[in-house]
Design an enzyme around this catalytic site. Structure first.
Site, mmCIF file in Angstrom:
data_model
loop_
_atom_site.group_PDB
_atom_site.id
_atom_site.type_symbol
_atom_site.label_atom_id
_atom_site.label_comp_id
_atom_site.label_asym_id
_atom_site.label_seq_id
_atom_site.Cartn_x
_atom_site.Cartn_y
_atom_site.Cartn_z
ATOM 1 N N PRO A 32 -21.296 -4.843 1.490
ATOM 2 C CA PRO A 32 -21.229 -6.306 1.367
ATOM 3 C C PRO A 32 -20.130 -6.890 2.245
ATOM 4 C CG PRO A 32 -20.252 -5.272 -0.563
ATOM 5 C CD PRO A 32 -20.867 -4.166 0.252
ATOM 6 N N ASP A 33 -20.371 -8.097 2.756
ATOM 7 C CA ASP A 33 -19.317 -8.773 3.503
ATOM 8 C C ASP A 33 -18.495 -9.609 2.529
ATOM 9 O OD1 ASP A 33 -20.872 -10.922 2.887
ATOM 10 O OD2 ASP A 33 -21.204 -11.570 4.941
ATOM 11 N N PHE A 34 -17.638 -10.457 3.063
ATOM 12 C CA PHE A 34 -16.757 -11.233 2.208
ATOM 13 C C PHE A 34 -17.211 -12.682 2.036
ATOM 14 C CE2 PHE A 34 -14.159 -7.640 2.902
ATOM 15 C CZ PHE A 34 -13.188 -7.624 1.904
ATOM 16 N N ARG A 35 -17.688 -13.299 3.123
ATOM 17 C CA ARG A 35 -17.822 -14.752 3.124
ATOM 18 C C ARG A 35 -19.234 -15.305 3.011
ATOM 19 N NH1 ARG A 35 -13.385 -13.221 5.623
ATOM 20 N NH2 ARG A 35 -11.484 -14.383 5.181
ATOM 21 N N GLN A 102 -12.927 -4.916 12.771
ATOM 22 C CA GLN A 102 -12.210 -5.451 11.617
ATOM 23 C C GLN A 102 -12.620 -4.711 10.344
ATOM 24 O OE1 GLN A 102 -11.906 -10.038 11.894
ATOM 25 N NE2 GLN A 102 -13.674 -9.542 13.176
ATOM 26 N N ASN A 103 -13.602 -3.820 10.450
ATOM 27 C CA ASN A 103 -14.112 -3.097 9.287
ATOM 28 C C ASN A 103 -13.235 -1.890 8.962
ATOM 29 O OD1 ASN A 103 -16.196 -4.943 9.221
ATOM 30 N ND2 ASN A 103 -17.597 -3.647 10.386
ATOM 31 N N ILE A 104 -13.335 -1.441 7.730
ATOM 32 C CA ILE A 104 -12.469 -0.357 7.257
ATOM 33 C C ILE A 104 -13.292 0.815 6.710
ATOM 34 C CG2 ILE A 104 -10.509 -1.868 6.742
ATOM 35 C CD1 ILE A 104 -11.397 -1.955 3.822
ATOM 36 N N ASP A 105 -14.572 0.892 7.118
ATOM 37 C CA ASP A 105 -15.489 1.864 6.517
ATOM 38 C C ASP A 105 -15.662 3.171 7.293
ATOM 39 O OD1 ASP A 105 -17.341 1.135 8.644
ATOM 40 O OD2 ASP A 105 -17.832 -0.637 7.447
ATOM 41 N N HIS A 120 -7.809 -3.345 10.845
ATOM 42 C CA HIS A 120 -7.432 -3.479 9.432
ATOM 43 C C HIS A 120 -7.353 -2.149 8.701
ATOM 44 C CE1 HIS A 120 -9.175 -7.787 9.930
ATOM 45 N NE2 HIS A 120 -7.892 -7.749 10.230
ATOM 46 N N CYS A 131 6.550 10.151 0.279
ATOM 47 C CA CYS A 131 6.730 11.284 1.197
ATOM 48 C C CYS A 131 5.792 11.224 2.411
ATOM 49 C CB CYS A 131 6.548 12.608 0.466
ATOM 50 S SG CYS A 131 4.832 13.006 0.022
ATOM 51 N N CYS A 149 0.782 11.048 -5.738
ATOM 52 C CA CYS A 149 0.940 12.202 -4.859
ATOM 53 C C CYS A 149 1.114 13.479 -5.671
ATOM 54 C CB CYS A 149 2.146 11.979 -3.948
ATOM 55 S SG CYS A 149 2.506 13.351 -2.831
ATOM 56 N N CYS A 152 5.072 14.771 -4.683
ATOM 57 C CA CYS A 152 6.315 14.086 -5.068
ATOM 58 C C CYS A 152 6.118 13.048 -6.172
ATOM 59 C CB CYS A 152 6.961 13.419 -3.848
ATOM 60 S SG CYS A 152 6.088 11.936 -3.281
ATOM 61 N N THR A 190 -19.303 -11.176 13.315
ATOM 62 C CA THR A 190 -18.046 -11.722 12.805
ATOM 63 C C THR A 190 -18.047 -13.233 12.906
ATOM 64 O OG1 THR A 190 -15.637 -11.829 13.122
ATOM 65 C CG2 THR A 190 -16.965 -11.293 15.060
#
Length: 243
Positions: A32-35, A102-105, A120, A131, A149, A152, A190
């Site tokens: 899904p997109d955001f807008r 701009q995608n993070i997938d 992003h 750490c 983590c 630590c 975009t």
């Protein structure tokens, strides 16, 4: 000559193409997109998505952040679509210099693209804030509440740029370099409303600026070729072997 033919001819003539993409690249893979009407920003949550995905919220409400993040931001089973695959092929053929996303997938890399500049960040990378040990996506998916983590005990943070956080300097420099050297820029999927990422396109100085998006954008008047259509529909009409 129609717009697809013009696009094809320009790709044939070019040797340092840069693709600048947003959420519309991955929506056809089911992310899904955001807008848009059905996007995350138009769904109902206890807090607005912009608030949940902010640095402040991550600090103050980490468990609530991860509840939303796991439910809405992680798509481990999605596969690259025609757009991802065409771009990877163009890079393989020596036509495409880089993908700026701009995608993070991580779908561009999954399709085979080598030079992907992730403005992003990526959900596939996560790190301990204490750490700095890195963890894969599976760590986040399998953890309960706040992932910690195993060495630590520090809080694990996704390697994504949240609201209120700045973009990575080296990624920005590489993007500016590639855009300034490009002989063709294809902007796709975009709305060009997310800054400072959207400002990067103005580093391109060539005369083959192509804008492919279902809806009009603020940069349409600057484009040499504007195609109001979905990326998958446009890219599926390209004869890659002839380019």
């Amino acid at each position: 000559m129609n717009k697809i033919e013009i696009l094809s001819n320009w790709i044939k003539e070019s040797h340092s193409i840069v693709f600048f993409g947003g959420a519309g690249v991955s929506t056809e893979s089911g992310i899904p997109d955001f807008r848009s009407v059905d996007g995350l920003y138009n769904q109902q949550y206890d807090y607005p998505p912009e608030t949940i995905l902010s640095h402040t919220f991550f600090r103050k409400n980490t468990a609530e952040f991860y509840k939303f993040y796991r439910a809405k931001m992680l798509c481990p089973d999605v596969e690259p679509n025609i757009t991802h695959k065409v771009l990877a092929k163009l890079e393989e053929k020596g036509k495409l210099t880089s993908v700026i996303t701009q995608n993070i997938d991580g779908l561009h890399q999954k399709a085979g693209s080598k030079r992907v500049l992730e403005l992003h960040g990526s959900t596939l990378r996560n790190y301990c804030e204490k750490c700095h040990k890195f963890f894969p996506l599976e760590t986040i998916l399998s953890s309960k509440d706040v992932p910690l983590c195993d060495e630590c005990g520090g809080i694990i943070k996704p390697d994504v740029v949240l609201y209120e956080e700045g973009l990575d300097d080296s990624t920005l420099k590489n993007a500016i370099h590639d855009l300034s050297k490009a002989d063709m820029l294809i902007i796709g999927g975009t709305s060009l409303t997310v800054y400072p990422a959207a400002n990067l396109i103005y580093y391109y100085r060539g005369n083959k600026l192509v804008l492919i998006n279902k809806t009009p954008t603020s940069a349409d008047s600057n484009a040499n070729l504007c195609i109001n259509d979905g990326l998958g529909n446009v890219f599926s009409q390209l004869d890659i072997d002839s380019l």
